[in-house]
Write an enzyme that holds these catalytic residues in place. Structure first.
Site, PDB file in Angstrom:
ATOM      1  N   GLU A 195      -9.600  -2.019  13.985  1.00 54.95           N
ATOM      2  CA  GLU A 195      -9.983  -2.956  12.940  1.00 54.95           C
ATOM      3  C   GLU A 195      -8.802  -3.827  12.510  1.00 54.95           C
ATOM      4  O   GLU A 195      -7.690  -3.337  12.322  1.00 54.95           O
ATOM      5  CB  GLU A 195     -10.507  -2.156  11.743  1.00 54.95           C
ATOM      6  N   ARG A 224       0.846  -1.191   0.000  1.00 55.31           N
ATOM      7  CA  ARG A 224       0.000   0.000   0.000  1.00 55.31           C
ATOM      8  C   ARG A 224       0.885   1.246   0.000  1.00 55.31           C
ATOM      9  O   ARG A 224       1.703   1.424   0.907  1.00 55.31           O
ATOM     10  CB  ARG A 224      -0.905   0.021   1.234  1.00 55.31           C
ATOM     11  N   ARG A 277      -0.986  -6.702  12.300  1.00 53.93           N
ATOM     12  CA  ARG A 277      -1.998  -6.030  13.109  1.00 53.93           C
ATOM     13  C   ARG A 277      -2.647  -6.995  14.101  1.00 53.93           C
ATOM     14  O   ARG A 277      -2.994  -6.609  15.222  1.00 53.93           O
ATOM     15  CB  ARG A 277      -3.053  -5.384  12.203  1.00 53.93           C
ATOM     16  N   GLU A 280       0.280   4.220   0.739  1.00 57.26           N
ATOM     17  CA  GLU A 280      -0.362   5.277   1.518  1.00 57.26           C
ATOM     18  C   GLU A 280       0.676   6.079   2.303  1.00 57.26           C
ATOM     19  O   GLU A 280       1.604   5.510   2.878  1.00 57.26           O
ATOM     20  CB  GLU A 280      -1.380   4.672   2.486  1.00 57.26           C
ATOM     21  N   ARG A 315      -0.471   2.260  13.075  1.00 56.79           N
ATOM     22  CA  ARG A 315      -1.008   0.977  12.595  1.00 56.79           C
ATOM     23  C   ARG A 315      -0.921   0.769  11.079  1.00 56.79           C
ATOM     24  O   ARG A 315      -1.497  -0.175  10.548  1.00 56.79           O
ATOM     25  CB  ARG A 315      -2.460   0.818  13.039  1.00 56.79           C
ATOM     26  N   HIS A 316      -0.231   1.658  10.369  1.00 58.62           N
ATOM     27  CA  HIS A 316      -0.120   1.528   8.919  1.00 58.62           C
ATOM     28  C   HIS A 316       1.312   1.228   8.477  1.00 58.62           C
ATOM     29  O   HIS A 316       2.265   1.779   9.023  1.00 58.62           O
ATOM     30  CB  HIS A 316      -0.586   2.822   8.230  1.00 58.62           C
ATOM     31  N   SER A 358     -11.237  -7.180   7.214  1.00 63.21           N
ATOM     32  CA  SER A 358     -12.249  -6.588   6.351  1.00 63.21           C
ATOM     33  C   SER A 358     -12.666  -7.633   5.331  1.00 63.21           C
ATOM     34  O   SER A 358     -11.825  -8.360   4.802  1.00 63.21           O
ATOM     35  CB  SER A 358     -11.673  -5.358   5.645  1.00 63.21           C
TER      36      SER A 358
END
Length: 550
Positions: free
Chosen positions: A473, A322, A524, A324, A330-331, A476
């Site tokens: 979370e 990712r 996670r 991002e 948490r990323h 998903s």
């Protein structure tokens, strides 16, 4: 979302990222210039002592009849020259049952201490276990030269120790094993540099120790996160980190075992693909032999294609990318995805049933089989055991919105929850249902990936779900759209160039069973099971927007 879909950047995440950066800088500055000078002087004194001991040992060697029982092993001794038949015993296997037996162990010189010219102690560490080794000068058995050699060993050097297992009358407090090895031979297999960039004692220090030092006025060194990651190989040797990654290994093992027992097939999908697998801009783009390509944001498209190829139930454990710019706790830009996809007969709750059994089994397995590892983590990073129900709680998204509303928290009923809202809902769920682990399903369609199936009774919602641990979370998933024309329409609405995923859409034109699945980030799961405050603690060599090494 953890492993599929794209999490939208929001003010809460940005604020959280800023707080993380500030706290990290403060953490790094805690190692003051004065402390650094003190550590350097300490290392210099140690180096001088080791050099003096080595020089003295060299003199003794000339007249020491036991010189062959200690020293530095030459390279050829470990160059696969021969198979001797010798057997090494793991440090963790040294128990009372081996009393009076001769053993050979290999490990790291965790600590060496000379009591006198005739006696010394060495603590050997291997795989998180430690054992105390004792040298006492004895004619024809242990010489002064051996004692001098041992006290001159650099910390973290690799050593072979041969000796007799003794069970002492009193408890051993400085090692995990409650036996001693009375040394007969000791060899250095690989020397460590005398001065290490970080000391393991500092890296393993707990918050309780820092609090105690602050109260007593004692100066202790705090190793900052960036420093840890710069010297990750050393940092990973701490008991807590050994525990973290052994727990992580157990999670992926149980994930695989449970799914195979449920009739799933493990597959390995490509990570180089022509188009974005999730949509959005968080994709790493690259040139693939003159063609535009990108790194897979998830195995989503190919695991669905595998269902269309009649595999029925599939799973994968593999890297996910990712792009991002998320500077949060948490990323990551690369993480390990645990993904599954399965045929649905009637309802997407069939996926939830598999999920429920899967993660309750994983949590039970960790608690039953990783007690030592969890204890090691808890010693440095104290946490409360995870609370979870035998039958996992399921709430709808509107029910979650209502719980928040009743608590005085207004949220957009058709918008995604931000990090703080998720945490607040997690606290409310724990207070009401006494669980840290729950499923929230029937999310608004507008905030889910293009391949998500809408609800039959209200197309504003979807047959999708997220799963939460301690208010954050981790999972998903959803029922997927398997009708090609509707899938094409959804992809266009989400800004995806359908030409880049044409082979994916075509796979549904030849007959596709209803299906659904989920994705979860391995790092996670471990972070939240152990209530750790940063995902970088559970990533072996983290990749975030600012880190590409080591």
């Amino acid at each position: 979302m953890a492993s599929e879909g794209t999490e939208k950047n929001n003010p809460a995440q940005s604020a959280e990222g800023s707080a993380f950066e500030v706290s990290n800088l403060q953490d790094e500055k805690s190692l003051s210039k004065k402390a650094a000078k003190k550590e350097a002087a300490k290392a210099e004194r140690l180096q001088k002592r080791q050099m003096a001991a080595a020089a003295a040992a060299a003199v003794v060697e000339e007249s020491d009849p036991l010189v062959g029982n200690y020293g530095d092993l030459p390279l050829e001794a470990v160059q696969s020259k021969e198979i001797s038949g010798r057997k090494w015993t793991g440090v963790g296997s040294l128990t009372h049952e081996l009393k009076d037996q001769q053993v050979l162990v290999r490990g790291r010189a965790h600590a060496a201490r000379g009591v006198s010219s005739k006696m010394a102690f060495l603590v050997v560490r291997e795989a998180g276990y430690t054992v105390q080794c004792v040298l006492n000068v004895s004619p024809g058995v242990v010489s002064k030269g051996m004692v001098k050699f041992l006290t001159g060993l650099s910390k973290e050097s690799i050593v072979d120790v041969e000796g007799i297992v003794i069970v002492p009358n009193i408890a051993i407090t400085g090692a995990s094993q409650q036996v001693e090895i009375h040394v007969r031979k000791v060899y250095c297999v690989s020397k460590s540099q005398p001065t290490l960039p970080i000391n393991l004692e500092d890296a393993a220090r707990s918050e309780k120790e820092f609090e105690k030092a602050e109260q007593t006025g004692e100066h202790v060194v705090r190793v900052g996160q960036d420093t840890r990651l710069n010297y990750r190989v050393l940092d990973l040797r701490t008991p807590a980190n050994q525990g973290i990654f052994r727990v992580q290994s157990y999670v992926s093992m149980l994930f695989r075992q449970v799914l195979i027992s449920e009739g799933f097939v493990e597959l390995h999908t490509p990570k180089l693909i022509a188009g974005a697998s999730e949509g959005g801009s968080s994709v790493f783009k690259l040139d693939y032999k003159g063609q535009p390509a990108c790194l897979a944001q998830s195995p989503q498209l190919h695991k669905q294609m595998a269902i269309c190829a009649d595999f029925g139930r599939v799973f994968e454990i593999g890297p996910v990318f990712r792009a991002e710019d998320s500077f949060t706790h948490r990323h990551l830009c690369e993480f390990t995805g645990l993904d599954l996809e399965m045929e649905i007969k009637e309802h997407y709750f069939e996926v939830l049933d598999v999920l429920d059994n899967l993660f309750v089994t994983i949590f039970d397995g960790l608690n039953e089989n990783c007690k030592k590892e969890l204890h090691a983590i808890n010693q440095q990073y104290p946490f409360e055991p995870l609370k979870y129900l035998r039958k996992t709680l399921r709430l709808t998204f509107p029910e979650g919105v209502q719980m928040l509303k009743e608590a005085g928290i207004e949220v957009d009923p058709f918008g995604d929850f931000n990090t703080e809202t998720e945490r607040k809902l997690g606290r409310l769920v724990r207070e009401k249902y006494d669980t840290d682990f729950y499923i929230l399903h029937r999310y608004p369609l507008a905030i889910r990936p293009f391949y998500t199936m809408p609800c039959i009774d209200d197309p504003r919602y979807s047959n999708s779900f997220d799963v939460f641990v301690r208010g954050e979370e981790i999972i998903s998933g959803a029922q997927r759209v398997h009708e090609p024309e509707f899938l094409t329409k959804r992809a266009k609405e989400c800004g995806i160039d359908v030409n880049t995923i044409s082979t994916y859409i075509d796979s549904f034109r030849w007959g596709a069973v209803p299906h659904g699945g989920l994705g979860v980030g391995l790092e996670r799961v471990v972070m939240l099971f152990c209530a750790l405050n940063n995902i970088r603690k559970t990533s072996l060599f983290p990749r975030d927007p600012q880190r590409l090494a080591p």
